[in-house]
Design a protein around this motif. Sequence first.
Motif, PDB file in Angstrom:
ATOM      1  N   UNK A 102       0.937  -1.119  -0.227  1.00  0.00           N
ATOM      2  CA  UNK A 102       0.374   0.251   0.085  1.00  0.00           C
ATOM      3  C   UNK A 102       1.337   1.081  -0.099  1.00  0.00           C
ATOM      4  N   UNK A 103       0.218   2.474  -1.041  1.00  0.00           N
ATOM      5  CA  UNK A 103       0.635   3.854  -0.362  1.00  0.00           C
ATOM      6  C   UNK A 103       0.361   4.082   0.941  1.00  0.00           C
ATOM      7  N   UNK A 104       0.976   5.130   1.509  1.00  0.00           N
ATOM      8  CA  UNK A 104       0.772   5.964   2.684  1.00  0.00           C
ATOM      9  C   UNK A 104      -0.511   6.954   2.237  1.00  0.00           C
ATOM     10  N   UNK A 105      -0.973   7.609   0.782  1.00  0.00           N
ATOM     11  CA  UNK A 105      -2.117   7.494   0.538  1.00  0.00           C
ATOM     12  C   UNK A 105      -3.516   7.443   1.297  1.00  0.00           C
ATOM     13  N   UNK A 106      -2.844   6.047   1.712  1.00  0.00           N
ATOM     14  CA  UNK A 106      -3.813   4.425   2.005  1.00  0.00           C
ATOM     15  C   UNK A 106      -5.623   5.025   1.676  1.00  0.00           C
ATOM     16  N   UNK A 107      -6.274   5.720   1.906  1.00  0.00           N
ATOM     17  CA  UNK A 107      -7.894   5.901   2.157  1.00  0.00           C
ATOM     18  C   UNK A 107      -8.524   5.802   0.908  1.00  0.00           C
ATOM     19  N   UNK A 108      -9.366   4.653   0.318  1.00  0.00           N
ATOM     20  CA  UNK A 108      -9.832   4.823  -0.818  1.00  0.00           C
ATOM     21  C   UNK A 108     -10.288   6.709  -1.351  1.00  0.00           C
ATOM     22  N   UNK A 109     -10.754   6.942  -1.135  1.00  0.00           N
ATOM     23  CA  UNK A 109     -10.999   8.807  -1.282  1.00  0.00           C
ATOM     24  C   UNK A 109     -10.109   9.274  -1.444  1.00  0.00           C
ATOM     25  N   UNK A 110      -8.934   9.410  -0.637  1.00  0.00           N
ATOM     26  CA  UNK A 110      -7.899   9.861  -1.065  1.00  0.00           C
ATOM     27  C   UNK A 110      -6.896   9.594  -1.488  1.00  0.00           C
ATOM     28  N   UNK A 111      -7.392   8.556  -2.480  1.00  0.00           N
ATOM     29  CA  UNK A 111      -5.466   7.536  -2.981  1.00  0.00           C
ATOM     30  C   UNK A 111      -5.208   8.659  -3.567  1.00  0.00           C
ATOM     31  N   UNK A 112      -4.147   8.800  -3.895  1.00  0.00           N
ATOM     32  CA  UNK A 112      -3.279   9.653  -5.353  1.00  0.00           C
ATOM     33  C   UNK A 112      -2.271   9.106  -5.713  1.00  0.00           C
ATOM     34  N   UNK A 113      -2.156   8.871  -6.665  1.00  0.00           N
ATOM     35  CA  UNK A 113      -1.095   8.272  -7.471  1.00  0.00           C
ATOM     36  C   UNK A 113       0.171   9.498  -6.786  1.00  0.00           C
ATOM     37  N   UNK A 114       1.855   8.664  -7.055  1.00  0.00           N
ATOM     38  CA  UNK A 114       2.989   9.515  -6.193  1.00  0.00           C
ATOM     39  C   UNK A 114       3.655   9.307  -7.415  1.00  0.00           C
ATOM     40  N   UNK A 115       4.411  10.554  -7.648  1.00  0.00           N
ATOM     41  CA  UNK A 115       5.992   9.916  -8.854  1.00  0.00           C
ATOM     42  C   UNK A 115       7.069   9.175  -7.953  1.00  0.00           C
ATOM     43  N   UNK A 116       7.539   8.425  -8.517  1.00  0.00           N
ATOM     44  CA  UNK A 116       8.708   7.883  -8.091  1.00  0.00           C
ATOM     45  C   UNK A 116       9.821   7.903  -7.470  1.00  0.00           C
ATOM     46  N   UNK A 117       9.918   9.059  -8.370  1.00  0.00           N
ATOM     47  CA  UNK A 117      11.981   9.553  -7.995  1.00  0.00           C
ATOM     48  C   UNK A 117      11.342  10.469  -7.303  1.00  0.00           C
ATOM     49  N   UNK A 118      12.146  10.303  -6.441  1.00  0.00           N
ATOM     50  CA  UNK A 118      12.172  11.555  -5.472  1.00  0.00           C
ATOM     51  C   UNK A 118      13.266  12.682  -5.150  1.00  0.00           C
ATOM     52  N   UNK A 119      12.462  14.381  -5.298  1.00  0.00           N
ATOM     53  CA  UNK A 119      13.658  15.350  -4.517  1.00  0.00           C
ATOM     54  C   UNK A 119      14.011  15.485  -3.440  1.00  0.00           C
ATOM     55  N   UNK A 120      14.863  15.692  -3.214  1.00  0.00           N
ATOM     56  CA  UNK A 120      15.728  15.749  -1.930  1.00  0.00           C
ATOM     57  C   UNK A 120      15.495  16.335  -0.950  1.00  0.00           C
ATOM     58  N   UNK A 121      15.141  18.172  -1.973  1.00  0.00           N
ATOM     59  CA  UNK A 121      14.970  19.239  -1.419  1.00  0.00           C
ATOM     60  C   UNK A 121      13.600  18.459  -0.420  1.00  0.00           C
ATOM     61  N   UNK A 122      12.096  18.037  -1.120  1.00  0.00           N
ATOM     62  CA  UNK A 122      10.856  17.306  -0.473  1.00  0.00           C
ATOM     63  C   UNK A 122      10.958  16.402   0.853  1.00  0.00           C
ATOM     64  N   UNK A 123      12.581  15.988   0.675  1.00  0.00           N
ATOM     65  CA  UNK A 123      12.411  14.860   1.849  1.00  0.00           C
ATOM     66  C   UNK A 123      13.205  15.340   2.659  1.00  0.00           C
ATOM     67  N   UNK A 124      13.577  16.858   2.808  1.00  0.00           N
ATOM     68  CA  UNK A 124      13.967  17.113   4.099  1.00  0.00           C
ATOM     69  C   UNK A 124      12.297  17.290   5.194  1.00  0.00           C
ATOM     70  N   UNK A 129     -21.751   3.263  -0.460  1.00  0.00           N
ATOM     71  CA  UNK A 129     -20.683   4.438  -1.038  1.00  0.00           C
ATOM     72  C   UNK A 129     -20.338   4.538   0.692  1.00  0.00           C
ATOM     73  N   UNK A 130     -18.918   5.428   0.630  1.00  0.00           N
ATOM     74  CA  UNK A 130     -18.992   6.256   1.723  1.00  0.00           C
ATOM     75  C   UNK A 130     -18.892   5.638   3.513  1.00  0.00           C
ATOM     76  N   UNK A 131     -18.171   4.124   2.923  1.00  0.00           N
ATOM     77  CA  UNK A 131     -17.986   3.069   4.010  1.00  0.00           C
ATOM     78  C   UNK A 131     -16.367   3.817   4.544  1.00  0.00           C
ATOM     79  N   UNK A 132     -16.542   3.552   5.987  1.00  0.00           N
ATOM     80  CA  UNK A 132     -15.340   3.514   7.158  1.00  0.00           C
ATOM     81  C   UNK A 132     -14.878   2.043   7.800  1.00  0.00           C
ATOM     82  N   UNK A 133     -13.743   2.411   7.148  1.00  0.00           N
ATOM     83  CA  UNK A 133     -12.985   1.015   7.359  1.00  0.00           C
ATOM     84  C   UNK A 133     -12.165   0.472   8.540  1.00  0.00           C
ATOM     85  N   UNK A 134     -12.458  -0.026   8.953  1.00  0.00           N
ATOM     86  CA  UNK A 134     -11.961  -0.297  10.335  1.00  0.00           C
ATOM     87  C   UNK A 134     -10.757  -1.553  10.398  1.00  0.00           C
TER      88      UNK A 134
END
Length: 335
Positions: free
Chosen positions: A15-37, A181-186
Amino acid sequence: MFYYQENYKLTLFGQNTSKHLANSTSKETAINVSECLWDEDYESFKAIRSSKGMWTISPIGRFGNLMGQYATLFALARLNRKQAYIFPGMADNLSPLFKLTLPTLNKDIKDKIPWKNYHLSDWMDEKYKNILGDHIRFSGYPCSWTFYHHIRKEILREFSFHEFITEEVNSCLRNITSPLQNITYVGIHVRRGDYVHVMPKVWKGVIADRNYLEQAMFYFRNKYKDVVFIVMSNGLDWCRKNIDASKGDIYFLGDGNESKPQRDFAILAHCNHTIMTIGTFGFWAAYLAGGEVIYLTNFTLPGSPFLRVFKYEAAYLPEWVGIAADLSPLLNKNP
């Protein structure tokens, strides 16, 4: 009683830490060093990358232990401005799920480095802020958020999941609850296995019982309208017998395969909230999922030897909600 049999198997597991179904977003695999700091300037980052020597940690234990060791190594090396590396065994277990950034030691040279062994307690200690040595090899079972929670964003980045895994897990969850719809998963993680015998016989403690799980589910049923519970366990037979699924809101998705726990972990970590019992596997699923967490607390007798290596306040985040265990099975036994 509804049991979801695994007709919807996952090709992989994470899984990606974007986690929730409604909020799931894809991220670029390339890592920007400045964004990591997140809270470290670029000059300090360069100092770590160019530092002499290397630090690592011996991978021991199972999946949750390995995550704790990785996070602790990452945090302590950063705190002491050293470059951290991981052993191939740790990479083999974690990198299929997570987009780790720590480099892996070459298997042909890892045993030729003049390591200085350094044993860690299970929680953070002031002395760990100034560790001397260029070739440190940590050991132990560090399992406390006190090592790394101050850099939580970076830890979540280290344990961000590959996008294709996120897509598979989200698709699985959507399919089992369609057309709702609009399920809360526990997510519910029930740790059994060797703990069934080890806790009462060795540690003078108990594991989660039926009543604890009912109390925890009652809390979420009362708070959220459309809630479903996803049960994972290495004791699914016990779960099916002891968790009342007559309301139709419980799904038993786990396969209980302890040698390949990544699939179960990924689904748990995609849930909005978590009910955990005991153990590092459940902790990390809850930590990555975010949301509300209910956990089993006070599960040992006061004189338990377990408390020599375990602190409740160091094991669970302050905002998590603990429900005290029923210790009567221990108290009612003859000495």
